[in-house]
Design an enzyme around this catalytic site. Sequence first.
Site, short mmCIF file in Angstrom:
data_model
loop_
_atom_site.label_atom_id
_atom_site.label_comp_id
_atom_site.label_asym_id
_atom_site.label_seq_id
_atom_site.Cartn_x
_atom_site.Cartn_y
_atom_site.Cartn_z
N TYR A 12 122.70 -54.90 61.27
CA TYR A 12 123.91 -54.31 60.69
C TYR A 12 125.03 -54.43 61.72
CZ TYR A 12 127.34 -50.86 59.29
OH TYR A 12 128.52 -50.25 58.96
N GLU B 298 132.44 -54.79 57.10
CA GLU B 298 131.02 -54.51 57.29
C GLU B 298 130.21 -55.75 56.95
OE1 GLU B 298 129.07 -50.29 56.39
OE2 GLU B 298 129.14 -51.58 54.66
#
Length: 390
Positions: A109, A197
């Site tokens: 991530y 993101e």
Amino acid sequence: MNLHEYQAKGLFERHQIPIPRGCTAASPQEAHRAAAELGGTRWVVKAQVHAGGRGKAGGVVLVDSPEQVQSAAARLLGSRLVTHQSGPEGLPVDRVLVESPTAIARELYLGVLVDRAARRVAFMASSDGGMDIEQVAAATPERILVTHVDPAAGLQPWQCRRLGFGLGLQGGQIKALAGLMERLYRLFSECDASLVEVNPLVVTEAGELLALDAKINLDDNALSRHPELAALRDLAQEDPRESEARAHELSYISLDGNIGCMVNGAGLAMATMDLVKLHGGAPANFLDVGGGTTAARVAEAFKLILSDPKVSAVLVNIFGGIVRCDLIAEGIIAAVREVHVGVPVVVRLEGTNAAAGLAMLAESRLPIETAASLREAADKVVAAALGGQR
Ligand code: GDP
Ligand code: MN
């Protein structure tokens, strides 16, 4: 404002952030053609909606033939995808992204966001990327690495290396991550984003880093500087009332309650919502009609509130500082006459020409209740919403 994955990946590509090869399609035939163009023997078909959690909701499909690409697209296109982020109604799928699949070794991530508390841009990273990142953040926050960027110095190489080692990357991957973070930071700054993101950022079986998913939120307040980004807006993905409000320069956010609120000034709107809550009610919306509002604007705001079927009473709370209460009263009267108002309306006017405004409301003989104080107004509207009035 949110972007679609395919739009975000378009920006990634322009900033040389590596993404899988892919094409978008708006029909099953187009999806079939996209698969043929991409070539290969396997494809990923991804529903394009403004919500994450598509993987778990059946919005990301791996298939083995162009026919299956076509049928997956046929199933997704025209449907509404419900994910844990989309709300119960789901979001319409008008487009799919067809991609060549990636052989994944690890799912990481990586996110860039504005950390308001730190007043800095922050990078967040985790080696537990993929579909359960929210759970990781909630249950094991120590597995999320954070580094803040000094706005004057910019992102420093040591910060990238620290995250790289923390993610368990090796050799050339650390350097690749540093380059990727630098480009993400440039993209974030140049676009005036509030969030970028990459989840997952994958390490491929060949050891390369690749942005498998892309999410970008743009700062609405900076959109006027980016007409080319503003043009990417997809109204079908947004609350139609919020879009309508934007067209009339009203700040409107829909909420879950049943008391429509029309207020001038964001601070007063927050205080009004608090008071409604304190009196046992629940606001249906936040609505700031602005400081120098006009009768026409009030009428639009009224229509907007009443277009929400949840609304069972309306509270108008205006403090006439710059604005004149008699003009507001005129707007309310015009709106109530124009739109069919089937719910009780409680009005509190205070400030410039309040007495004149209240007199106009009384003379109109419309079913509008007035209140002398905010407390009384909140009390009356909560009672009215409970069905006590009519
Ligand atoms: P989201 O669920 O809306 O965040 O959609 P993502 O784009 O993140 O995809 C969800 C999951 O699908 C990823 O975490 C991967 O596990 C899987 N996935 C997506 N693309 C590929 C691919 O090309 N190959 C493989 N093996 N899995 C993929
Ligand atoms: Mn994702």
